[in-house]
Motif scaffolding. Structure first.
Motif, PDB file in Angstrom:
ATOM      1  N   UNK A  86     -20.283  -5.800   1.306  1.00 20.66           N
ATOM      2  CA  UNK A  86     -20.287  -4.391   0.926  1.00 20.66           C
ATOM      3  C   UNK A  86     -18.896  -3.825   1.177  1.00 20.66           C
ATOM      4  N   UNK A  87     -18.358  -3.133   0.160  1.00 23.69           N
ATOM      5  CA  UNK A  87     -17.020  -2.563   0.239  1.00 23.69           C
ATOM      6  C   UNK A  87     -17.087  -1.050   0.040  1.00 23.69           C
ATOM      7  N   UNK A  88     -16.335  -0.335   0.841  1.00 24.86           N
ATOM      8  CA  UNK A  88     -16.093   1.085   0.599  1.00 24.86           C
ATOM      9  C   UNK A  88     -14.774   1.161  -0.162  1.00 24.86           C
ATOM     10  N   UNK A  89     -14.796   1.704  -1.373  1.00 25.34           N
ATOM     11  CA  UNK A  89     -13.595   1.761  -2.208  1.00 25.34           C
ATOM     12  C   UNK A  89     -12.798   3.014  -1.861  1.00 25.34           C
ATOM     13  N   UNK A  90     -11.533   2.820  -1.517  1.00 27.68           N
ATOM     14  CA  UNK A  90     -10.655   3.935  -1.175  1.00 27.68           C
ATOM     15  C   UNK A  90      -9.387   3.838  -2.008  1.00 27.68           C
TER      16      UNK A  90
ATOM     17  N   UNK B  39     -13.291  -2.417   3.568  1.00 29.17           N
ATOM     18  CA  UNK B  39     -12.693  -1.319   2.805  1.00 29.17           C
ATOM     19  C   UNK B  39     -11.803  -1.931   1.726  1.00 29.17           C
ATOM     20  N   UNK B  40     -12.146  -1.703   0.461  1.00 28.11           N
ATOM     21  CA  UNK B  40     -11.310  -2.149  -0.650  1.00 28.11           C
ATOM     22  C   UNK B  40     -10.284  -1.048  -0.897  1.00 28.11           C
ATOM     23  N   UNK B  41      -9.071  -1.271  -0.415  1.00 31.50           N
ATOM     24  CA  UNK B  41      -8.016  -0.266  -0.493  1.00 31.50           C
ATOM     25  C   UNK B  41      -7.233  -0.479  -1.792  1.00 31.50           C
ATOM     26  N   UNK B  42      -7.485   0.376  -2.787  1.00 28.29           N
ATOM     27  CA  UNK B  42      -6.867   0.245  -4.104  1.00 28.29           C
ATOM     28  C   UNK B  42      -5.647   1.146  -4.171  1.00 28.29           C
ATOM     29  N   UNK B  43      -4.487   0.547  -4.494  1.00 22.34           N
ATOM     30  CA  UNK B  43      -3.216   1.276  -4.521  1.00 22.34           C
ATOM     31  C   UNK B  43      -2.498   1.020  -5.835  1.00 22.34           C
ATOM     32  N   UNK B  44      -1.536   1.890  -6.157  1.00 21.93           N
ATOM     33  CA  UNK B  44      -0.704   1.657  -7.342  1.00 21.93           C
ATOM     34  C   UNK B  44       0.556   0.868  -6.992  1.00 21.93           C
ATOM     35  N   UNK B  45       0.801   0.672  -5.712  1.00 18.74           N
ATOM     36  CA  UNK B  45       1.876  -0.192  -5.235  1.00 18.74           C
ATOM     37  C   UNK B  45       1.566  -0.579  -3.795  1.00 18.74           C
ATOM     38  N   UNK B  46       2.060  -1.723  -3.366  1.00 18.04           N
ATOM     39  CA  UNK B  46       1.777  -2.176  -2.013  1.00 18.04           C
ATOM     40  C   UNK B  46       2.640  -1.405  -1.027  1.00 18.04           C
TER      41      UNK B  46
ATOM     42  N   UNK C 196      -8.031  -3.098  11.055  1.00 15.91           N
ATOM     43  CA  UNK C 196      -7.268  -3.141   9.806  1.00 15.91           C
ATOM     44  C   UNK C 196      -7.153  -4.568   9.280  1.00 15.91           C
ATOM     45  N   UNK C 197      -6.788  -5.501  10.150  1.00 19.08           N
ATOM     46  CA  UNK C 197      -6.578  -6.870   9.724  1.00 19.08           C
ATOM     47  C   UNK C 197      -7.840  -7.559   9.249  1.00 19.08           C
ATOM     48  N   UNK C 198      -8.966  -7.159   9.790  1.00 18.75           N
ATOM     49  CA  UNK C 198     -10.230  -7.817   9.465  1.00 18.75           C
ATOM     50  C   UNK C 198     -10.975  -7.154   8.319  1.00 18.75           C
ATOM     51  N   UNK C 199     -10.947  -5.818   8.255  1.00 22.39           N
ATOM     52  CA  UNK C 199     -11.805  -5.120   7.311  1.00 22.39           C
ATOM     53  C   UNK C 199     -11.088  -4.490   6.117  1.00 22.39           C
ATOM     54  N   UNK C 200      -9.778  -4.293   6.181  1.00 24.45           N
ATOM     55  CA  UNK C 200      -9.050  -3.700   5.062  1.00 24.45           C
ATOM     56  C   UNK C 200      -8.649  -4.788   4.080  1.00 24.45           C
ATOM     57  N   UNK C 201      -9.046  -4.648   2.816  1.00 24.82           N
ATOM     58  CA  UNK C 201      -8.729  -5.613   1.767  1.00 24.82           C
ATOM     59  C   UNK C 201      -7.950  -4.907   0.649  1.00 24.82           C
ATOM     60  N   UNK C 202      -6.614  -5.081   0.612  1.00 26.23           N
ATOM     61  CA  UNK C 202      -5.805  -4.360  -0.371  1.00 26.23           C
ATOM     62  C   UNK C 202      -5.849  -4.973  -1.760  1.00 26.23           C
TER      63      UNK C 202
END
Length: 270
Positions: free
Chosen positions: A120-124, A196-203, A218-224
């Motif tokens: 399960x991902x929370x999209x941000x 957390x699926x962290x969607x960005x327009x640039x890294x 952050x290291x475990x749950x944030x997925x950029x």
């Protein structure tokens, strides 16, 4: 459970839709999409043509005007971006839980690809011109929220309620699981912090530092994931890095004990 959906601030680009073409830009066009209105279609091209587009600088980057614009692309194209075995809940159209008052996801994605480990991902969604301090506060609030077991139960109850009361989501859920027992499914699927699926327009350069420093959160749950928009021969082209299936492979590889890094199984994992 809060029945109010807070509005996310979307800083406007004062100069409008800027077009850039950085010299060191490396873009993967073999997994790209054509954007028509708010709908995505596969951008059919082979390796040779894709390499030619990059080498001859046939593309120009067009920045997203706001977080809302990028968010609409994602929320209107869940199946094509994330795969047929996913269920996307648009949270701004639903009653949603209050994650401590600071964080509100753009959407919730449930991935059924691996029956033994559904995710399960929370999209941000965040743009490059957003203050990174705000993201830090949001994620801190989120991780603090899920430290309490009762809040995990609240989150589970919220998902059950949303899917049960929406006939479209309910039917999609049954097709993906082959079952109609929604509460029982989430009892076995939600026992800790969702990704957390962290969607960005640039890294963002700050991101790696946070993920390396705060390894258990952050290291475990944030997925950029980086989504960018280009023009190629008059077409609006959307690229994603990595594609969602590759993101899943990386997650599964780490969990299974890859050569890169071994992560010990914890009580939370079980």
């Amino acid at each position: 459970i809060s029945l109010m959906k807070t509005t996310k601030k979307t800083p406007a680009d004062k100069q409008g839709e800027q077009i850039t073409a950085p010299e060191d830009m490396k873009v993967e066009y073999t997994n790209a999409f054509v954007l028509k209105g708010n709908s995505l279609q596969p951008f059919s091209t082979d390796q040779e043509t894709a390499a030619k587009i990059s080498a001859e600088k046939q593309s120009l980057e067009k920045k997203f005007k706001s977080e809302s614009e990028l968010s609409e692309v994602i929320l209107n194209n869940g199946k094509i971006l994330f795969g047929e075995k996913t269920l996307l809940i648009v949270t701004k159209k639903q009653s949603i839980i209050d994650f401590g008052g600071a964080f509100m996801p753009d959407g919730i994605l449930i991935d059924f690809t691996n029956p033994e480990r559904r995710r399960i991902y929370l999209i941000n969604v965040i743009l490059s011109n957003e203050n990174f301090a705000e993201l830090f506060l949001e994620m801190t609030s989120l991780f603090s929220f899920f430290k309490k077991k009762e809040n995990i139960l609240l989150f589970r109850e919220m998902l059950v309620k949303i899917i049960s009361q929406n006939i479209g989501l309910r039917n999609s859920f049954k097709k993906l699981t082959g079952k109609g027992a929604i509460p029982e499914f989430f009892e076995s699927s939600i026992n800790c912090i969702p990704h957390v699926l962290l969607v960005m327009d640039t890294l963002r350069p700050e991101l790696n530092g946070f993920m390396e420093t705060y390894t258990e959160t952050w290291g475990r749950y944030i997925k950029p994931m980086v989504i960018r928009k280009f023009t190629v021969n008059g077409n609006a082209i959307i690229t994603t890095v990595p594609i969602f299936s590759e993101l899943e492979k990386k997650l599964n590889g780490k969990r299974n004990g890859s050569a890169d890094k071994v992560i010990k199984a914890t009580e939370e994992d079980h």
